[in-house]
Design a protein around this motif. Structure first.
Motif, PDB file in Angstrom:
ATOM      1  N   ALA B 214       0.834  -1.199   0.000  1.00 48.91           N
ATOM      2  CA  ALA B 214       0.000   0.000   0.000  1.00 48.91           C
ATOM      3  C   ALA B 214       0.869   1.249   0.000  1.00 48.91           C
ATOM      4  N   ALA B 215       2.075   1.126   0.529  1.00 47.78           N
ATOM      5  CA  ALA B 215       3.015   2.245   0.659  1.00 47.78           C
ATOM      6  C   ALA B 215       4.343   1.605   1.046  1.00 47.78           C
ATOM      7  N   PRO B 216       5.466   2.338   0.982  1.00 49.77           N
ATOM      8  CA  PRO B 216       6.732   1.728   1.411  1.00 49.77           C
ATOM      9  C   PRO B 216       6.626   1.232   2.854  1.00 49.77           C
ATOM     10  N   GLY B 217       6.982  -0.037   3.079  1.00 50.57           N
ATOM     11  CA  GLY B 217       6.931  -0.584   4.440  1.00 50.57           C
ATOM     12  C   GLY B 217       5.548  -0.971   4.902  1.00 50.57           C
ATOM     13  N   VAL B 218       4.585  -1.014   4.004  1.00 56.74           N
ATOM     14  CA  VAL B 218       3.210  -1.392   4.371  1.00 56.74           C
ATOM     15  C   VAL B 218       2.736  -2.467   3.399  1.00 56.74           C
ATOM     16  N   ALA B 219       2.852  -3.738   3.805  1.00 63.68           N
ATOM     17  CA  ALA B 219       2.535  -4.831   2.887  1.00 63.68           C
ATOM     18  C   ALA B 219       2.395  -6.152   3.648  1.00 63.68           C
ATOM     19  N   TYR B 220       1.681  -7.056   3.032  1.00 68.16           N
ATOM     20  CA  TYR B 220       1.624  -8.438   3.507  1.00 68.16           C
ATOM     21  C   TYR B 220       3.013  -9.071   3.432  1.00 68.16           C
ATOM     22  N   GLU B 221       3.349  -9.894   4.443  1.00 68.31           N
ATOM     23  CA  GLU B 221       4.627 -10.622   4.404  1.00 68.31           C
ATOM     24  C   GLU B 221       4.348 -12.025   4.947  1.00 68.31           C
ATOM     25  N   PRO B 222       4.367 -13.034   4.065  1.00 66.70           N
ATOM     26  CA  PRO B 222       3.840 -14.335   4.459  1.00 66.70           C
ATOM     27  C   PRO B 222       4.588 -15.011   5.601  1.00 66.70           C
ATOM     28  N   ARG B 223       5.912 -14.865   5.670  1.00 67.20           N
ATOM     29  CA  ARG B 223       6.626 -15.538   6.758  1.00 67.20           C
ATOM     30  C   ARG B 223       6.242 -14.948   8.112  1.00 67.20           C
ATOM     31  N   ALA B 224       6.250 -13.621   8.191  1.00 72.90           N
ATOM     32  CA  ALA B 224       5.902 -12.986   9.465  1.00 72.90           C
ATOM     33  C   ALA B 224       4.439 -13.270   9.815  1.00 72.90           C
ATOM     34  N   ASP B 225       3.589 -13.320   8.805  1.00 77.50           N
ATOM     35  CA  ASP B 225       2.182 -13.652   9.052  1.00 77.50           C
ATOM     36  C   ASP B 225       2.073 -15.041   9.681  1.00 77.50           C
ATOM     37  N   ARG B 226       2.723 -16.005   9.060  1.00 72.79           N
ATOM     38  CA  ARG B 226       2.636 -17.389   9.530  1.00 72.79           C
ATOM     39  C   ARG B 226       3.280 -17.541  10.918  1.00 72.79           C
ATOM     40  N   ARG B 227       4.458 -16.957  11.086  1.00 64.08           N
ATOM     41  CA  ARG B 227       5.177 -17.115  12.353  1.00 64.08           C
ATOM     42  C   ARG B 227       4.455 -16.424  13.502  1.00 64.08           C
ATOM     43  N   SER B 228       3.893 -15.254  13.236  1.00 70.98           N
ATOM     44  CA  SER B 228       3.221 -14.535  14.320  1.00 70.98           C
ATOM     45  C   SER B 228       1.936 -15.252  14.717  1.00 70.98           C
ATOM     46  N   TRP B 229       1.255 -15.853  13.747  1.00 71.67           N
ATOM     47  CA  TRP B 229       0.040 -16.605  14.098  1.00 71.67           C
ATOM     48  C   TRP B 229       0.384 -17.825  14.961  1.00 71.67           C
ATOM     49  N   LYS B 230       1.475 -18.490  14.602  1.00 77.05           N
ATOM     50  CA  LYS B 230       1.923 -19.641  15.412  1.00 77.05           C
ATOM     51  C   LYS B 230       2.320 -19.174  16.816  1.00 77.05           C
ATOM     52  N   ALA B 231       3.027 -18.053  16.884  1.00 73.76           N
ATOM     53  CA  ALA B 231       3.429 -17.518  18.198  1.00 73.76           C
ATOM     54  C   ALA B 231       2.191 -17.174  19.023  1.00 73.76           C
ATOM     55  N   MET B 232       1.186 -16.592  18.361  1.00 69.93           N
ATOM     56  CA  MET B 232      -0.068 -16.278  19.057  1.00 69.93           C
ATOM     57  C   MET B 232      -0.740 -17.543  19.568  1.00 69.93           C
ATOM     58  N   SER B 233      -0.758 -18.598  18.734  1.00 68.56           N
ATOM     59  CA  SER B 233      -1.391 -19.860  19.142  1.00 68.56           C
ATOM     60  C   SER B 233      -0.699 -20.421  20.379  1.00 68.56           C
ATOM     61  N   ASP B 234       0.638 -20.410  20.375  1.00 65.28           N
ATOM     62  CA  ASP B 234       1.400 -20.882  21.538  1.00 65.28           C
ATOM     63  C   ASP B 234       1.093 -20.012  22.760  1.00 65.28           C
ATOM     64  N   PHE B 235       1.042 -18.709  22.529  1.00 62.77           N
ATOM     65  CA  PHE B 235       0.805 -17.757  23.622  1.00 62.77           C
ATOM     66  C   PHE B 235      -0.569 -17.977  24.247  1.00 62.77           C
ATOM     67  N   LEU B 236      -1.597 -18.120  23.422  1.00 62.01           N
ATOM     68  CA  LEU B 236      -2.955 -18.312  23.957  1.00 62.01           C
ATOM     69  C   LEU B 236      -3.059 -19.653  24.680  1.00 62.01           C
ATOM     70  N   ALA B 237      -2.397 -20.675  24.140  1.00 61.10           N
ATOM     71  CA  ALA B 237      -2.429 -21.988  24.807  1.00 61.10           C
ATOM     72  C   ALA B 237      -1.832 -21.871  26.210  1.00 61.10           C
ATOM     73  N   GLU B 238      -0.735 -21.134  26.328  1.00 65.66           N
ATOM     74  CA  GLU B 238      -0.116 -20.926  27.648  1.00 65.66           C
ATOM     75  C   GLU B 238      -1.014 -20.078  28.543  1.00 65.66           C
ATOM     76  N   LEU B 239      -1.639 -19.067  27.944  1.00 67.90           N
ATOM     77  CA  LEU B 239      -2.467 -18.116  28.704  1.00 67.90           C
ATOM     78  C   LEU B 239      -3.659 -18.788  29.358  1.00 67.90           C
ATOM     79  N   PHE B 240      -4.272 -19.702  28.626  1.00 65.33           N
ATOM     80  CA  PHE B 240      -5.547 -20.280  29.069  1.00 65.33           C
ATOM     81  C   PHE B 240      -5.370 -21.655  29.702  1.00 65.33           C
ATOM     82  N   LEU B 241      -4.139 -22.023  29.950  1.00 58.25           N
ATOM     83  CA  LEU B 241      -3.821 -23.367  30.453  1.00 58.25           C
ATOM     84  C   LEU B 241      -4.597 -23.698  31.727  1.00 58.25           C
TER      85      LEU B 241
END
Lengths: 241, 241
Positions: B214-241
């Motif tokens: 959309a602008a310099p430095g504003v774009a989809y990035e598949p690796r960061a998308d995938r990794r951050s979602w996995k990190a979120m999944s791990d984080f929520l699993a720990e949070l709600f344990l």
């Protein structure tokens, strides 16, 4: 499942070196290898345990030695940094010893030599970064509370090893500013990198020998230890996919 | 497994508000709830999809609305930041609308009201941070390419919500220096926090609508998308344990 370990003695500049390799004995096909780079103290039982933990994840892991057979320190040793300082003063030699350790791992029968990574703790984190910086044939590496000062040789460009840097925010040996500088360095070298910064964690946050802090900002921190190991597991799974 | 979704209209200051709640229909016991905070554009289908993805992980998720029913923007809208700017200028009102959204989620029959978290994207990342800063009853939250400027009210101290901040290194709206300042802020507030910085990723790295930047430095990035979602999944699993 049976995890086995074996002492591995191998050659290299300033060697021989003595490490411990661990793997799951019932798997018959070659699998990815992971080099475990020790902290300031050199090769020791806690590194062998990390190698076993990696074996449980399905890898062959070598807790390596870059000081030389018999050259070990403990927290109570006089001149605890002696061997580390020698290699910090000769990063080219460090690189060459890491290369020798990596070849020992890649040459092990159970290892798929094209699929090798590295992890390391403290000085071992620096070893992982230097393996990436110097273009040694790892697909990726994980630094745990590593130290970020650059070697005196130029980085390969691009750095092809993927990197995960697990950083304790309160680490006196790696400040937030030094962390930012590392991000800039790795970006400039076009690496695929991540830095995970953990609040309330300092240097040595994975080191269960330091439940009593060794110094301000140098202590085991269980949350960062657990989270960084999980992040490493996810990272290696992606790396060796 | 059947994921269902339902429009949820709820009250609050400046309301009514209209969100979409998603959950797995075959589970009969209450389960943790996650609020999904939209980006600059307001409540929309991509947020509902995130709510569905969270439902697949076993949560009840409400893609909430803090602008008010019918107040929506698209990338092509005139004055695209209109509603966001109004709330950026009145962070107390933003907080109160987030509180209303959280209560709508916690009051939903399938939700275990003591186990609630939040995630958010861009402006929604700021919403997550503000929920933690103001002491709203979330156990934890995840900011994806959020914006870090502090509200004009004081943080609760300590911040009890655990925080995971997923940060694109090249984000022009959140520079490395601003990321470091956030780390300092959260440390001062004694929060349990992590920041995951992704090299080569900018603002909006999760946004598949921005495969063309959309602008310099504003774009989809598949690796960061995938990794951050996995990190979120791990984080929520720990949070709600």
């Amino acid at each position: 499942m049976a995890i086995v370990r074996q002492t591995l003695i191998y050659d290299g500049p300033g060697g021989p070196f003595e490490g411990v390799i661990a793997w799951e004995d019932e798997v018959e096909t070659p699998r990815p290898g992971v080099l475990v780079c020790p902290n300031i103290l050199g090769q020791k039982e806690s590194d062998n345990k990390k190698a076993e933990d990696l074996a449980k994840l399905g890898y062959v892991a070598l807790a390596c030695d870059v000081y030389g057979q018999g050259k070990r320190k403990t927290r109570g040793s006089e001149n605890v940094a002696e061997y580390m300082n020698m290699l910090d003063a000769d990063r080219t030699l460090l690189r060459d010893r890491l290369a020798a350790s990596l070849e020992a791992l890649r040459g092990f029968a159970a290892v798929e030599p094209a699929k090798v990574g590295a992890i390391g703790f403290c000085f071992g984190g620096k070893c992982v970064l230097d393996m990436a910086r110097s273009g040694l044939p790892i697909l990726g590496g994980v630094s745990f509370h590593g130290v970020y000062d650059r070697p005196d040789y130029a980085n390969v460009s691009p750095i092809t090893a993927k990197l995960l840097v697990c950083h304790g925010w309160e680490d006196p040996l790696a400040t937030p500013d030094q962390m930012v500088a590392l991000g800039r360095e790795l970006t400039e070298a076009q690496a695929d990198w991540q830095i995970h910064a953990y609040g309330n964690a300092g240097h040595a946050f994975t080191d269960t020998a330091l439940i009593q802090p060794a110094a301000p900002g140098v202590a085991y921190e269980p949350r960062a230890d657990r989270r960084s190991w999980k992040a490493m597991s996810d990272f290696l799974a992606e790396l060796f996919l």
